[in-house]
Design a protein around this motif. Structure first.
Motif, PDB file in Angstrom:
ATOM      1  N   MET A  12      -1.850  41.605  -7.152  1.00 13.28           N
ATOM      2  CA  MET A  12      -3.111  41.891  -6.466  1.00 13.28           C
ATOM      3  C   MET A  12      -4.077  40.709  -6.487  1.00 13.28           C
ATOM      4  O   MET A  12      -4.997  40.659  -5.663  1.00 13.28           O
ATOM      5  N   THR A  13      -3.887  39.739  -7.388  1.00 11.31           N
ATOM      6  CA  THR A  13      -4.739  38.543  -7.304  1.00 11.31           C
ATOM      7  C   THR A  13      -4.553  37.873  -5.953  1.00 11.31           C
ATOM      8  O   THR A  13      -5.516  37.410  -5.330  1.00 11.31           O
ATOM      9  N   PHE A  14      -3.309  37.819  -5.484  1.00 13.10           N
ATOM     10  CA  PHE A  14      -3.035  37.174  -4.199  1.00 13.10           C
ATOM     11  C   PHE A  14      -3.564  38.015  -3.047  1.00 13.10           C
ATOM     12  O   PHE A  14      -4.190  37.505  -2.117  1.00 13.10           O
ATOM     13  N   VAL A  15      -3.315  39.318  -3.093  1.00 13.31           N
ATOM     14  CA  VAL A  15      -3.785  40.200  -2.020  1.00 13.31           C
ATOM     15  C   VAL A  15      -5.306  40.132  -1.908  1.00 13.31           C
ATOM     16  O   VAL A  15      -5.857  40.069  -0.794  1.00 13.31           O
ATOM     17  N   GLU A  16      -5.999  40.134  -3.052  1.00 10.30           N
ATOM     18  CA  GLU A  16      -7.460  40.089  -3.018  1.00 10.30           C
ATOM     19  C   GLU A  16      -7.972  38.753  -2.495  1.00 10.30           C
ATOM     20  O   GLU A  16      -9.008  38.695  -1.818  1.00 10.30           O
ATOM     21  N   ALA A  17      -7.278  37.659  -2.771  1.00  9.92           N
ATOM     22  CA  ALA A  17      -7.669  36.366  -2.201  1.00  9.92           C
ATOM     23  C   ALA A  17      -7.547  36.405  -0.685  1.00  9.92           C
ATOM     24  O   ALA A  17      -8.425  35.904   0.047  1.00  9.92           O
ATOM     25  N   CYS A  18      -6.468  37.013  -0.191  1.00  9.75           N
ATOM     26  CA  CYS A  18      -6.282  37.145   1.260  1.00  9.75           C
ATOM     27  C   CYS A  18      -7.363  38.051   1.863  1.00  9.75           C
ATOM     28  O   CYS A  18      -7.863  37.792   2.969  1.00  9.75           O
ATOM     29  N   ARG A  19      -7.733  39.102   1.136  1.00  7.72           N
ATOM     30  CA  ARG A  19      -8.773  40.007   1.622  1.00  7.72           C
ATOM     31  C   ARG A  19     -10.083  39.247   1.836  1.00  7.72           C
ATOM     32  O   ARG A  19     -10.757  39.405   2.864  1.00  7.72           O
ATOM     33  N   ALA A  20     -10.434  38.412   0.859  1.00 12.44           N
ATOM     34  CA  ALA A  20     -11.685  37.655   0.968  1.00 12.44           C
ATOM     35  C   ALA A  20     -11.638  36.681   2.142  1.00 12.44           C
ATOM     36  O   ALA A  20     -12.619  36.540   2.890  1.00 12.44           O
ATOM     37  N   TRP A  21     -10.517  35.988   2.334  1.00 11.84           N
ATOM     38  CA  TRP A  21     -10.383  35.083   3.481  1.00 11.84           C
ATOM     39  C   TRP A  21     -10.559  35.865   4.783  1.00 11.84           C
ATOM     40  O   TRP A  21     -11.248  35.415   5.712  1.00 11.84           O
ATOM     41  N   GLN A  22      -9.916  37.014   4.872  1.00  9.34           N
ATOM     42  CA  GLN A  22      -9.951  37.805   6.097  1.00  9.34           C
ATOM     43  C   GLN A  22     -11.370  38.300   6.373  1.00  9.34           C
ATOM     44  O   GLN A  22     -11.843  38.273   7.516  1.00  9.34           O
ATOM     45  N   GLU A  23     -12.062  38.742   5.333  1.00 10.15           N
ATOM     46  CA  GLU A  23     -13.403  39.288   5.521  1.00 10.15           C
ATOM     47  C   GLU A  23     -14.404  38.214   5.921  1.00 10.15           C
ATOM     48  O   GLU A  23     -15.331  38.469   6.692  1.00 10.15           O
ATOM     49  N   ILE A  24     -14.236  37.001   5.401  1.00 15.74           N
ATOM     50  CA  ILE A  24     -15.181  35.923   5.701  1.00 15.74           C
ATOM     51  C   ILE A  24     -14.875  35.253   7.028  1.00 15.74           C
ATOM     52  O   ILE A  24     -15.769  34.983   7.842  1.00 15.74           O
ATOM     53  N   HIS A  25     -13.619  34.963   7.279  1.00 17.02           N
ATOM     54  CA  HIS A  25     -13.256  34.151   8.445  1.00 17.02           C
ATOM     55  C   HIS A  25     -12.544  34.927   9.553  1.00 17.02           C
ATOM     56  O   HIS A  25     -12.300  34.360  10.625  1.00 17.02           O
ATOM     57  N   GLY A  26     -12.189  36.172   9.283  1.00 19.85           N
ATOM     58  CA  GLY A  26     -11.521  36.950  10.305  1.00 19.85           C
ATOM     59  C   GLY A  26     -10.039  36.674  10.430  1.00 19.85           C
ATOM     60  O   GLY A  26      -9.350  37.313  11.242  1.00 19.85           O
ATOM     61  N   GLU A  27      -9.513  35.746   9.674  1.00 24.25           N
ATOM     62  CA  GLU A  27      -8.090  35.451   9.652  1.00 24.25           C
ATOM     63  C   GLU A  27      -7.743  34.690   8.380  1.00 24.25           C
ATOM     64  O   GLU A  27      -8.627  34.170   7.686  1.00 24.25           O
ATOM     65  N   LEU A  28      -6.480  34.599   8.090  1.00 22.10           N
ATOM     66  CA  LEU A  28      -6.008  33.869   6.912  1.00 22.10           C
ATOM     67  C   LEU A  28      -5.911  32.374   7.239  1.00 22.10           C
ATOM     68  O   LEU A  28      -5.782  32.002   8.410  1.00 22.10           O
ATOM     69  N   PRO A  29      -5.939  31.525   6.212  1.00 21.55           N
ATOM     70  CA  PRO A  29      -5.926  30.078   6.471  1.00 21.55           C
ATOM     71  C   PRO A  29      -4.570  29.537   6.889  1.00 21.55           C
ATOM     72  O   PRO A  29      -4.471  28.409   7.368  1.00 21.55           O
ATOM     73  N   CYS A  30      -3.501  30.318   6.676  1.00 12.81           N
ATOM     74  CA  CYS A  30      -2.163  29.885   7.067  1.00 12.81           C
ATOM     75  C   CYS A  30      -1.319  31.121   7.342  1.00 12.81           C
ATOM     76  O   CYS A  30      -1.766  32.260   7.133  1.00 12.81           O
ATOM     77  N   ARG A  31      -0.126  30.915   7.821  1.00 12.11           N
ATOM     78  CA  ARG A  31       0.789  32.017   8.061  1.00 12.11           C
ATOM     79  C   ARG A  31       1.342  32.499   6.724  1.00 12.11           C
ATOM     80  O   ARG A  31       1.792  31.681   5.893  1.00 12.11           O
ATOM     81  N   ILE A  32       1.322  33.814   6.492  1.00 13.74           N
ATOM     82  CA  ILE A  32       1.772  34.353   5.206  1.00 13.74           C
ATOM     83  C   ILE A  32       2.746  35.496   5.446  1.00 13.74           C
ATOM     84  O   ILE A  32       2.493  36.401   6.239  1.00 13.74           O
ATOM     85  N   THR A  33       3.873  35.451   4.742  1.00 16.04           N
ATOM     86  CA  THR A  33       4.789  36.573   4.653  1.00 16.04           C
ATOM     87  C   THR A  33       4.652  37.185   3.262  1.00 16.04           C
ATOM     88  O   THR A  33       4.751  36.473   2.257  1.00 16.04           O
ATOM     89  N   PHE A  34       4.389  38.475   3.202  1.00 17.98           N
ATOM     90  CA  PHE A  34       4.283  39.203   1.939  1.00 17.98           C
ATOM     91  C   PHE A  34       5.628  39.883   1.678  1.00 17.98           C
ATOM     92  O   PHE A  34       6.156  40.570   2.562  1.00 17.98           O
ATOM     93  N   PHE A  35       6.145  39.740   0.451  1.00 19.38           N
ATOM     94  CA  PHE A  35       7.472  40.266   0.122  1.00 19.38           C
ATOM     95  C   PHE A  35       7.404  40.887  -1.265  1.00 19.38           C
ATOM     96  O   PHE A  35       7.391  40.186  -2.275  1.00 19.38           O
ATOM     97  N   PHE A  36       7.308  42.218  -1.304  1.00 18.99           N
ATOM     98  CA  PHE A  36       7.143  42.927  -2.567  1.00 18.99           C
ATOM     99  C   PHE A  36       8.394  43.762  -2.846  1.00 18.99           C
ATOM    100  O   PHE A  36       8.830  44.549  -2.004  1.00 18.99           O
ATOM    101  N   GLU A  37       8.900  43.630  -4.055  1.00 21.36           N
ATOM    102  CA  GLU A  37      10.137  44.296  -4.476  1.00 21.36           C
ATOM    103  C   GLU A  37       9.822  45.478  -5.388  1.00 21.36           C
ATOM    104  O   GLU A  37       8.821  45.466  -6.111  1.00 21.36           O
TER     105      GLU A  37
END
Length: 463
Positions: A134-159
């Motif tokens: 969730m540290t990573f997910v929350e970092a992405c959340r903050a990027w999305q909320e501030i800038h409206g998109e992520l800074p790079c292309r991201i694939t999330f892969f949870f096992e």
């Protein structure tokens, strides 16, 4: 120095930390124990929770079926040939909680607790691996909320099977290689060097497991009638085990050190600069003297050198009282931690040949294999590694270091072998997090600064 686009993201993370912590608490309340069939439904629930949470920040996410517990896969971020693409891996399953009576609080009722070292998030999975994920997910959340998109292309892969041997992982990766392929993989299932020093794990030891049974007489024998004349399998086994190391701690199996690399001067200097105290490290378990290769530092012994360890020995009569018996069989389990390009199958063959040559005429041996995986070594010449190291250094009191890991994390090797991409292992756990044990915890500071760290890493990798 942070880019202008990063500063408001960091501020958003700081202002949202209470809400982020509560979101983690929600995930921790789901008892997603993958190894116990009784919790299959809870593993499904955890996967559904993650799909919904990723969707809430604009990620196209879905639950993917496997023969076991589902994968969660999502994609987000800007498209384009010039846009960096990273894959982030984590796992949502957790270890069983036994023994339950050693927990101070119910393991799936997480809470914040004050300790002499600061505030911690207490609960099963808090550090391994839900808090880290969730540290990573929350970092992405903050990027999305501030800038409206992520800074790079991201694939999330949870096992959902990491804690039960990942039986579905390799087949899934092979079948979906095109979808999962990225420029670099990020793995969060690791730890800091210490509470002030972040780290990127760049080498992981492989693993080889061997079980042997030495067989002598066709039945247990009376030691008064046969002692002295009959070969005792325990005696034969003891000779074999004693011969595996020389007086300087080196493993004596022929060809064992083939493929073992030497550290670069730069990496050796980095490790020396960490100020690792071998006496303190061993003193915490009531030992004092490093027992490995005597011409190596303790950090080298546990991070970059191969090992041969006897994990169990049994044979003869071991119950209460005394029984004067020469056993028919003697047994041992031995594990090897491997580094560099050591070939686990070649070592297995050499080990078995050595054992057979050391046995006396009246003994034979049977072997049972317990897995074999090669080591993983990351290519830190990839510029992404130095970008990430500097980004971590900007967040924490001490500069980030490239370190080794004494354990084995097979997923890193799978990314290289199946998807042909390097993996950066960056995590914010601490050695006292009680992974797999009662009263597991994750420092709130690790969670908060871990989110900020990932925001910095994403910013660095996107430029």
């Amino acid at each position: 120095m942070s880019a202008p686009s990063l500063d408001p993201v960091l501020s958003r993370i700081d202002s949202d930390i209470s809400a982020a912590t509560e979101r983690l608490m929600e995930l921790l309340r789901i008892p997603s124990i993958s190894t116990d069939p009784a919790y299959k439904g809870d593993c499904e629930t955890a996967a559904d929770w993650l799909v919904a949470d990723l969707a809430s920040i604009g990620v196209e996410a879905s639950k993917r079926p496997t023969p076991g517990h589902p994968m969660v896969v999502g994609h987000a971020g800007p498209e384009g040939a010039d846009v960096p693409h990273v894959l982030f891996y984590g796992h949502y399953d957790v270890q069983p909680v036994d023994p339950l009576d050693l927990w101070d609080k119910p393991p799936f009722e997480p809470e914040l607790q004050e300790t002499p070292k600061g505030t911690v998030i207490r609960g099963r999975g808090s550090s391994d691996d839900k808090g880290q994920l969730m540290t990573f997910v929350e970092a992405c959340r903050a990027w999305q909320e501030i800038h409206g998109e992520l800074p790079c292309r991201i694939t999330f892969f949870f096992e959902g099977e990491e804690e039960s041997g990942s039986p579905s992982l390799v087949p899934y990766m092979k079948e979906n290689a095109e979808e999962l392929k990225a420029d670099v993989a990020l793995i969060c299932d690791t730890a800091m060097f210490d509470p002030k020093t972040p780290a990127i794990v760049t080498m992981l030891r492989g693993m080889l497991g061997e079980e042997l049974t030495v067989i002598g007489p066709d039945k247990d024998l009376h030691s008064g009638f046969y002692g002295g004349a009959a070969m005792n399998p325990i005696r034969a086994l003891s000779k074999v085990l004693a011969a595996l190391h020389d007086d300087q701690g080196r493993v004596t199996i022929p060809g064992f050190y083939d493929g073992v690399p030497e550290l670069t001067d730069e990496l050796k200097a980095q490790w020396e600069g960490l100020g690792f105290d071998a006496g303190k490290f061993l003193g915490e378990v009531d030992l004092s003297v490093p027992a490995g290769e005597q011409d190596r530092s303790a950090l080298e012994m546990v991070w970059s050198r191969p090992t041969c360890e006897v994990n169990g020995i049994w044979g003869g009569y071991t119950s209460a009282g005394f029984k004067t018996v020469l056993p028919s069989e003697a047994h041992a389990k031995i594990s090897f931690r491997l580094v560099g390009t050591q070939d686990p199958l070649a070592i297995r063959e050499s080990f078995r040949t050595m054992v057979q040559e050391l046995l006396p005429e009246d003994c034979k041996v049977e072997f049972k294999a317990h897995g074999a995986s090669a080591a993983s070594q990351m290519e830190i010449s990839d510029p992404a590694f130095e970008k990430a190291r500097q980004a971590l250094s900007d967040e924490w009191p001490n500069p980030a270091a490239y370190i080794g890991c004494g354990g084995s994390i097979p997923i890193a090797g799978h990314f290289k072998k199946i998807l042909d991409m390097n993996a950066m292992l960056i995590g914010f756990g601490l050695e006292d997090d009680a992974l797999h044990s009662p009263n597991e915890k994750y420092d709130l500071n690790s969670f908060h600064k871990g989110i900020r760290s990932w925001a910095r890493v994403l910013d660095a990798l996107s430029r």
